[in-house]
Design a protein around this motif. Sequence first.
Motif, short mmCIF file in Angstrom:
data_model
loop_
_atom_site.label_atom_id
_atom_site.label_comp_id
_atom_site.label_asym_id
_atom_site.label_seq_id
_atom_site.Cartn_x
_atom_site.Cartn_y
_atom_site.Cartn_z
N GLN A 1 4.85 1.83 0.86
CA GLN A 1 5.70 2.37 -0.19
C GLN A 1 6.46 3.60 0.31
N ALA A 2 5.77 4.48 1.02
CA ALA A 2 6.40 5.69 1.55
C ALA A 2 7.48 5.35 2.58
N ILE A 3 7.22 4.38 3.42
CA ILE A 3 8.21 3.95 4.42
C ILE A 3 9.43 3.38 3.71
N LEU A 4 9.21 2.59 2.69
CA LEU A 4 10.32 2.03 1.91
C LEU A 4 11.14 3.15 1.27
N LEU A 5 10.48 4.13 0.69
CA LEU A 5 11.18 5.28 0.08
C LEU A 5 12.02 6.01 1.14
N ASN B 1 0.83 -1.20 0.00
CA ASN B 1 0.00 0.00 0.00
C ASN B 1 0.88 1.27 0.00
N ASP B 2 0.22 2.42 -0.09
CA ASP B 2 0.96 3.69 -0.19
C ASP B 2 1.81 3.97 1.04
N ALA C 1 9.08 10.27 -0.58
CA ALA C 1 8.28 9.77 0.54
C ALA C 1 7.34 10.86 1.03
N ILE C 2 7.85 12.08 1.16
CA ILE C 2 7.03 13.20 1.65
C ILE C 2 5.86 13.45 0.71
#
Length: 160
Positions: free
Chosen positions: A6-10, A2-3, A19-20
């Motif tokens: 994905q943001a945590i991975l980035l 999920n988004d 990520a921001i």
Amino acid sequence: MNDLEQAILLRQEGKMQEAIELLQEQALQEPDNAQVWYQLAWAHDSLGLEREAVPHYEKALSLALSGEDRAGAILGLGSTYRTLGQYAQAKVWFEKGLSEFPENREFEVFLAMVLYNLGEHAEAMKRLLVQLVDTSRDKGITDYSRAIRFYADQLDRVWE
């Protein structure tokens, strides 16, 4: 994935701006998601954007953030306030962290730093000495742990 994942991975890959952007979109879609606000704060903090991180930490903590993430957000917010020179606010958050997570020694250490900033040098030193004695495996420290602990809150005393 999920988004949020994905943001945590980035963020973990050092792609903070990406990520921001993803997290800001998600915050608009899920304004009551504490994790989104926490990750947004963390990403801003990682870029050295402390002032921008503060409202995101505060939002995350006002929502249902719990456990390790709540401890991390409290520490992050307190540390951010300290780096911004807002020592009284930092102290409040570190004390809150200690109250909610008394087993998390990092709150004692960060509180000692802000006590130093506030000119409360003896209390800061005492807290650090106790943490040193409680956590060190160094033979010299362990051999003298009773003395160090005894003197920790008597640093200004002179015996005659």
